[in-house]
Design an enzyme around this catalytic site. Structure first.
Site, PDB file in Angstrom:
ATOM      1  N   TYR A   1      20.758  55.048  -5.003  1.00  0.00           N
ATOM      2  CA  TYR A   1      20.208  55.454  -3.708  1.00  0.00           C
ATOM      3  C   TYR A   1      21.212  55.201  -2.586  1.00  0.00           C
ATOM      4  O   TYR A   1      21.476  56.076  -1.755  1.00  0.00           O
ATOM      5  CB  TYR A   1      18.914  54.682  -3.452  1.00  0.00           C
ATOM      6  CG  TYR A   1      18.213  55.067  -2.171  1.00  0.00           C
ATOM      7  CD1 TYR A   1      17.357  56.160  -2.124  1.00  0.00           C
ATOM      8  CD2 TYR A   1      18.396  54.326  -1.005  1.00  0.00           C
ATOM      9  CE1 TYR A   1      16.702  56.507  -0.953  1.00  0.00           C
ATOM     10  CE2 TYR A   1      17.753  54.670   0.175  1.00  0.00           C
ATOM     11  CZ  TYR A   1      16.903  55.762   0.200  1.00  0.00           C
ATOM     12  OH  TYR A   1      16.270  56.114   1.362  1.00  0.00           O
TER      13      TYR A   1
ATOM     14  N   SER B   1      20.000  56.414   5.676  1.00  0.00           N
ATOM     15  CA  SER B   1      19.240  55.210   5.372  1.00  0.00           C
ATOM     16  C   SER B   1      19.957  53.980   5.895  1.00  0.00           C
ATOM     17  O   SER B   1      21.187  53.960   6.033  1.00  0.00           O
ATOM     18  CB  SER B   1      19.038  55.074   3.855  1.00  0.00           C
ATOM     19  OG  SER B   1      18.535  53.812   3.504  1.00  0.00           O
TER      20      SER B   1
END
Length: 693
Positions: free
Chosen positions: A581, A568
């Site tokens: 996350y 990410s």
């Protein structure tokens, strides 16, 4: 074997294909009857025709005589009128009696007589059908007839069995010479029911569709009875464990198929396993290895199966060196075969791939390898029938197929080679496992890899979303290339089963895309242990479980491969309120880097994609962003309805990132465009704070 003709069913075909006319409707019906019997034809084998009259396409009131003959690309089992293109009959009949007609000119003459220029190529045996005076003509490669004719004394056996019902011709290459020979035989004996072509098949004729079909059945039933009468039962060993045995063996065999002399270059095939009594009985024969080297039932099979099968004994499977030696021995024998026979053909020849297509494995069964699942299944079907008929031929005499030189002429025949000259998808024969496949990014990745020819193992949590995805992809790419396997990346057993199922279905795996992910929005002061652990379990440990299972299989296969981890933008540019996350994705990237180092000795590349703000597309929105997007906007004091515009406009390029963009980035790595491992590729339209560093 008996006739399947049914008056009521025939009538239904007349109704269904009324626009095609009675002749063609019944031709379709009996063609399909032949196609239903795998002992007569398999996978495009055989051909049928009818001579009829049709209206001229442009001249009103004018009718012309045509031959409707099976076209290339159609199988008899499901053929319909478009699969029997019409060619003008009289110009083809006028070709009879020429001193010679080259293959190229024969094809040209046939194509120029098509009524529809867009129709499929008529059969290469069109002139056989045109020169025969009968209205209906059927041609099959019946197993039982081949078992009788693949004998040193095949002609004498056929003479004794069929008497004056047939003419018998030696092996003649398909095309103009065979058409002339068949026509001459019919001139001499016009009342025969058919013609037996030694080591090739059988042709029947009739004034009606039923007559021609039932003569074919009658002749083949005689041969079948004769073969069955003489068959010797072979002891069948117990069936092996089709599951665990396949999971351990198939990747090793697939790896041996893939490896080449050039480091880092691999050929991808998928496998099809057969473990019927026929196969296991043959594999247990003491002479199985020698019989595997004799040749195919009919030369028509050589393009798919190659001339010889590779027999693997238990000792051949002992270790990688022994297995590679067995494959190298096969390839060297094929090279010798090519060099010994190349001068039989005019012009320069390029040797075909020397790898085997059929393996007969002691104690396991038959393994067929094809460039895609459909071709692997076709090869397996042909090989299974071949093994059965070799045993039958040995029971009644000695299996003696066409000699190598004449087989070579068929294998390297220009008209057969043309069938193989089609564009090759970049990932044909490639197998890709994608977790989180029901999400927007997973679906985008799967579409990109599927469009490049890959076989897809689509995995996500059990549920409607995954099953909807499976239905969509079966419609897109066909059921043969799509495997839907529910899996929970939080369960090691579930992940291990995912890779085991992939190995059983396709023989192994070439690329893995750990894509499953979840997110929680909370500042660290409010982030519960349970929420943090839940995100870590999916995003970090889920990747670790996939890496572990993939590494075990890829090492066993030892033929390179790719792992592309979905990391990410948050790895390099985390955001407040997104700690779980961001930490999980950073950990996943570190695992990818470690895997790159550990798997490099096996030729496996491990890279990562850093995507950002992938909201989905008109077909599928991102479940993750649907859940966390509004909270992410509110944490910035912004209106959630402006989410897409905000993320688009903050990027340097000011464009929205789509799932297909991520899919193309994955494909870049998987296609091996560059020898890259351990890399991070941003797909974020340019977020300066997330530049890799």
């Amino acid at each position: 074997m008996h006739s399947l003709w049914d008056d009521a069913e025939a009538s239904s075909y007349l109704d269904r294909f009324a626009d095609a006319g009675e002749d063609l409707a019944l031709r379709v019906y009996t063609s399909q009857l032949i196609g239903r019997d795998e002992t007569l034809v398999l996978h495009g084998g055989g051909n049928t025709s009818v001579k009829t009259r049709v209206r001229d396409r442009v001249r009103a009131g004018v009718e012309i005589d045509v031959l409707c003959v099976k076209g290339s690309g159609w199988n008899l089992v499901d053929i319909e009128p478009p699969g029997l293109p019409a060619v003008r009959l009289e110009p083809l009949r006028e070709l009879r009696g020429l001193a010679a007609l080259s293959d190229d000119e024969m094809v040209n003459q046939i194509r120029t007589q098509l009524l529809d220029a867009g129709a499929p190529n008529p059969s290469i045996e069109t002139l056989v059908h045109a020169f025969a005076p009968h209205k209906f003509v059927d041609h099959t490669h019946a197993d039982a007839v081949l078992a009788l004719t693949d004998q040193p004394d095949g002609q004498q056996r056929c003479e004794q069995l069929f008497g004056d019902r047939v003419a018998i011709l030696p092996w003649i290459m398909p095309g103009y010479p065979l058409a002339e020979a068949v026509a001459q035989a019919l001139d001499e004996r016009p009342s025969i029911d058919g013609i037996v072509l030694l080591r090739h098949g059988v042709i029947s004729f009739g004034g009606t569709a039923r007559d021609s079909y039932e003569r074919m059945i009658s002749l083949c039933a005689l041969a079948e009875t004769e073969v069955q009468r003489a068959r010797v039962a072979v002891a069948v060993p117990p069936s092996p464990d089709g599951g665990s045995a396949a999971e351990g063996l198939l990747p090793r065999l697939r790896g041996a198929m893939a490896r080449t002399a050039e480091r880092g270059v691999y050929r991808r095939f998928v496998s099809e396993v057969r473990q019927s009594e026929v196969v296991l009985g043959f594999a247990a024969r003491p002479d199985a290895k020698e019989l595997c080297q004799r040749g195919p039932l009919t030369p028509d099979h050589v393009i798919r199966t190659k001339g010889h099968y590779l027999h693997l004994s238990v000792s051949d499977l002992a270790d990688r060196e022994s297995l590679d030696a067995a494959f190298e021995g096969y390839e060297q024998r094929y090279r010798d075969y090519f060099e010994s026979n190349r001068n039989r053909m005019p012009g320069p020849l390029t040797m075909l791939d020397p790898r085997p297509r059929v393996l007969v494995v002691e104690g396991f069964g038959l393994v067929a390898f094809g460039t895609d699942p459909k071709s692997a299944a076709a090869i397996a079907d042909i090989a299974e029938h071949t093994l059965d008929n070799i045993s039958a031929a040995e029971s009644i005499g000695r299996y003696d197929p066409l000699p190598a030189g004449e087989l070579f002429e068929m294998e390297y025949w220009e008209l057969e080679q043309r069938k193989l000259r089609k564009p090759i998808p970049s990932l044909r024969g490639h197998v890709s496992v994608i977790t989180g496949a029901a999400g927007a990014i997973g679906r985008g990745v799967a579409i990109e890899l599927g469009e490049r020819g890959a076989c897809l193992v689509l995995s996500d949590l059990e549920g409607e979303a995954l099953h909807d995805l499976g239905r969509e992809f079966v419609e897109r790419f066909g059921s043969a290339r799509v495997l839907v396997q529910p899996a929970d990346v939080c369960s090691a057993a579930s992940v291990d089963e995912l890779f085991a199922v992939a190995a059983r279905r396709f023989g192994g795996v070439d690329s893995v895309v750990p894509n499953a992910g979840i997110a929680k929005v909370a500042e660290l002061s409010d982030l519960s242990d349970e929420d943090f652990a839940g995100v870590m379990d999916v995003n970090l440990q889920g990747v670790q479980r996939c890496l572990r299972a993939a590494a075990r299989l890829l090492k066993l296969q030892d033929a390179g491969g790719d792992i592309v981890v979905q990391a990410s933008k948050n790895v390099f540019a985390p955001g407040a309120g997104f700690g779980a996350y961001s930490a999980s994705k950073a950990g996943a990237l570190q695992l990818a880097r470690i895997a790159a180092m550990e798997l490099a000795p096996f030729g496996v590349r491990v890279n990562a994609i850093n995507a950002d703000a992938v909201f989905g597309d008109q077909d599928r929105s991102s479940g993750l962003w649907d859940e966390v997007g509004p909270d992410r906007m509110r944490s910035r004091g912004l209106d959630p309805s402006q989410m897409r515009e905000f993320y688009r406009d903050r990027s340097l390029l000011r464009v929205e990132v789509t799932p297909r963009h991520v899919g193309r980035a994955v494909a870049f790595f998987v296609e091996g465009a560059t020898p890259t491992t351990g890399a991070v590729l941003p797909v974020d339209a340019g977020v300066a704070g997330a530049f890799p560093r």
